[in-house]
Design an enzyme around this catalytic site. Sequence first.
Site, PDB file in Angstrom:
ATOM      1  N   GLY A   1       0.899  -1.085   0.162  1.00 49.32           N
ATOM      2  CA  GLY A   1       0.050   0.150   0.050  1.00 49.32           C
ATOM      3  C   GLY A   1       0.886   1.140  -0.097  1.00 49.32           C
ATOM      4  N   SER A   2       0.372   2.337   0.673  1.00 51.18           N
ATOM      5  CA  SER A   2       1.038   3.696   0.699  1.00 51.18           C
ATOM      6  C   SER A   2       2.140   3.572   1.452  1.00 51.18           C
ATOM      7  CB  SER A   2      -0.085   4.514   0.948  1.00 51.18           C
ATOM      8  OG  SER A   2      -0.128   4.535   2.445  1.00 51.18           O
TER       9      SER A   2
ATOM     10  N   GLY B   1       1.163   4.350   5.163  1.00 50.63           N
ATOM     11  CA  GLY B   1       0.702   2.887   5.879  1.00 50.63           C
ATOM     12  C   GLY B   1       1.813   2.151   6.285  1.00 50.63           C
ATOM     13  N   GLY B   2       2.643   1.990   5.098  1.00 48.73           N
ATOM     14  CA  GLY B   2       3.526   0.776   5.574  1.00 48.73           C
ATOM     15  C   GLY B   2       4.887   1.364   6.476  1.00 48.73           C
TER      16      GLY B   2
ATOM     17  N   GLU C   1       5.537  -3.206   0.987  1.00 43.86           N
ATOM     18  CA  GLU C   1       5.759  -2.661  -0.341  1.00 43.86           C
ATOM     19  C   GLU C   1       5.080  -1.550  -0.259  1.00 43.86           C
ATOM     20  OE1 GLU C   1       5.021  -1.708  -3.470  1.00 43.86           O
ATOM     21  OE2 GLU C   1       4.248  -3.681  -4.260  1.00 43.86           O
TER      22      GLU C   1
ATOM     23  N   CYS D   1       1.618  -0.566  -8.402  1.00 43.80           N
ATOM     24  CA  CYS D   1       3.008  -0.126  -7.771  1.00 43.80           C
ATOM     25  C   CYS D   1       4.102  -0.301  -8.812  1.00 43.80           C
ATOM     26  CB  CYS D   1       3.426  -1.380  -6.921  1.00 43.80           C
ATOM     27  SG  CYS D   1       2.201  -2.238  -6.139  1.00 43.80           S
TER      28      CYS D   1
END
Lengths: 481, 481
Positions: free
Chosen positions: A199-200, A203-204, A223, A260
């Site tokens: 995700g973003s 967030g990661g 990722e 991505c």
Amino acid sequence: MNLDNLFNAAQEAFLFYKNISGREKSDFLTNLAEILEANRSEIVSLAVVESNLPDERINGELGRTVGQIRLFANLVKEGSWVEATVDPAMPDRTPLPRADIRRMLTPLGPVVVFGASNFPLAFSTAGGDTVSALAAGCPVIYKAHPAHPETSKKVADCIHQAISKSNLPQALFTHVEGGIAEGQALVKHPLAKAVAFTGSHTGGKALFDLANQREEPIPVFAEMGSVNPIFCFPQKLKNENDSLAKAFVGSLTLGVGQFCTNPGLIFVPKDQAAAFEKAIAEEMNDIASAPMLHPGIAEAYYNSLQFLQSREELRWVKVADAQHLINGSTALAEIKASDWLKDSVFQQEVFGAFAMMVVYESEAELQEIAKYLHGQLTITVWAESEELKNQLFLINLLEEKCGRLLFKGVPTGVEVGHAMQHGGPYPSTTDARSTSVGAYAIKRFARPIAFQDMPQELLPEALKDGNPLGIWRMVDGEYEK
Amino acid sequence: MNLDNLFNAAQEAFLFYKNISGREKSDFLTNLAEILEANRSEIVSLAVVESNLPDERINGELGRTVGQIRLFANLVKEGSWVEATVDPAMPDRTPLPRADIRRMLTPLGPVVVFGASNFPLAFSTAGGDTVSALAAGCPVIYKAHPAHPETSKKVADCIHQAISKSNLPQALFTHVEGGIAEGQALVKHPLAKAVAFTGSHTGGKALFDLANQREEPIPVFAEMGSVNPIFCFPQKLKNENDSLAKAFVGSLTLGVGQFCTNPGLIFVPKDQAAAFEKAIAEEMNDIASAPMLHPGIAEAYYNSLQFLQSREELRWVKVADAQHLINGSTALAEIKASDWLKDSVFQQEVFGAFAMMVVYESEAELQEIAKYLHGQLTITVWAESEELKNQLFLINLLEEKCGRLLFKGVPTGVEVGHAMQHGGPYPSTTDARSTSVGAYAIKRFARPIAFQDMPQELLPEALKDGNPLGIWRMVDGEYEK
């Protein structure tokens, strides 16, 4: 649901599941693949509605999801992935005898997986993270993505059917709904042993920080996407201006720019810039704007563009169509390399079909760019063979900045195979030593253990004398089967 | 020295060094091994003085250090460690052709290594961390341990001689002296790509946190020691009471209890406790107190004992001799398992020759202990074969808590081989997926990269058609050579 109960059940399931054979795990995964196929039409219908992605794409994604599951089913049936390594005892060695030491990979324990909005199937409920964790021997606590709740529930139901069919404990998989707080609580639970996320960056990175602040820090395989730059060389552009423009726009706009691996950054030599830009703009005119995953993503896309439009270094070749509630449209801006090099804001990912064309003047500038570039999932080099003859240094610099380096084609369309590496230096992921696509993804969820002088009857099959599983093993430093 | 200059030089050396062949790397490491051997007497004299460890031990440690170097020299000469994986193109595949994808491990870049006080050679300047990083292709910035500065300088000098002899850039290795602030500055430098450390929990955890707070977080491979529990079963103790007591005390007091693998915790069944304790105490009486590495370590040892002596749950079988400026003496305390389970302070490592004997009453209690136990480098099980017949569940629990599980002998004396795993769940290390001893240690300093449709002439030798290096590769999912 009480989190302690949830994790205790997962831990109990783990202690059972880690001892079943690779063949049994493989059968379970194969059951899952079949059940997903049997539920194809219902899953696809739900996912199309919830993701705004076209039917054909979602059908393809389900095919890919099932393909991934079969890849891992085969991998654990074959069994060599555990890196069995045997150093037999040498009782007569002097000055000291050598003990019998046997090493293999063992699963980590319960794993928390976060679903991705942009792949409601392949990187979600029964996606690559879940399935590679299950293949490794780890129960999965799955945090559903709120953008596709019904799809997620339906797929979770398929996983539970497969668990039942294989007579395995239901706590091998737990479907958890909720928002950020629920996700954080999962990561903080003491029985969680690893986290996988797609995700973003925001967030990661938040999950990574949270996991490192635990009393027992745990690995986070996040990722977080990248801008996947393409480096264009002059002769190549001269020879293939129009077809490369078409390939570029096709890859940029695939999935409305919500992959991505969409290439959002392209480095173009000054003399070819005008012709290439024109061809790209023409290609872009043929791309109709299309619905993005949800209104929040469309809003973020237009906000990012608006921010960039305030930067005078950028010349806008194509501005996005006026903001629609949910549709995303293409956009293209040009910038001089000398300006691009001055502010890393120009490296930030804009999630959507926006590309920045950076015009460079010399090979020296290309090297500067390569040194300055952030970590990426992929970098693509478009050059004629003879143009690369003296570019070993540049290529070495680019290798430092990515997990996959392409010399043909486009970065989208990530092949699911043995050799795939989908993961790169930070900030594209939080662990460049891992991949979230392909067979090696299973290794994220295992760690080595060595058994010293363990009685034969207690040893795992993978390490027993006579190699009963018939797997590849390293014995005294040599591979054998 | 200016840190930017230091790291820029290391980075430049890296971009050269990563392209030399495995054979050249191997020759360099072999040169280093020979130069260390040629300087044996001087190195040993310095290390004996600076570490207070006996001549025989230091001679043995130099032998081990040289042995490690030769192991990595052979590993990189052979070359298969890079995990070359080839998925050849399938131009005719439908619906989409498959690109040519080739994956291998590539070195991370400049690596910061911290020396350990308790192994002035094998885990220090030219120790396992330095040498596995150099073998992987990473330059090393080495932070010398202040406890043995002259030994460190002498070994650094040998490394520079080997670099010269191999015509490699001197910046492949940089010897940095200083304290905590200097070490932290190294970890924070943007060009540092990983950190290796062997030492205290406080030190390792601080570096781990620091590295995670960088703009680009980097992996920290910190081996922070553990108490290496031994689980004793009744019949085994009945049969071998005296010899096991002797083995236990021998392992506990090896190196004055200053190894990462000394067993500081032993679980003993109630009925055998008195006899075993008596035998241990007798063995301890034969162990003379001996100088510890430096006065600070001795002081910390006695402070820890003093703290534990305030705990009424402990019954002291042997108190340490009164504190000497530097000598460490043996000590033994007994505690009921039910008390031990109540406070994790009883799990904390006391660096020195102190052992805690925990008396358990039932197998159920053993399982509770296994669940409650912190992560360890090693766990040892002393049991007769028939006593383990129904203990699969306990063994599974113990596997979750360690990197190496022994069924005979003692945890000290870590074999340097292919199958060794020296690393375990937190808090014994910050990365249970890694080892700091044995051939797999090299993998810490590399990450995968995939090349897609790369022209043959640009591909690394390990990935070229025809396998010119003759290494083991996985081609289309099958191993071949």
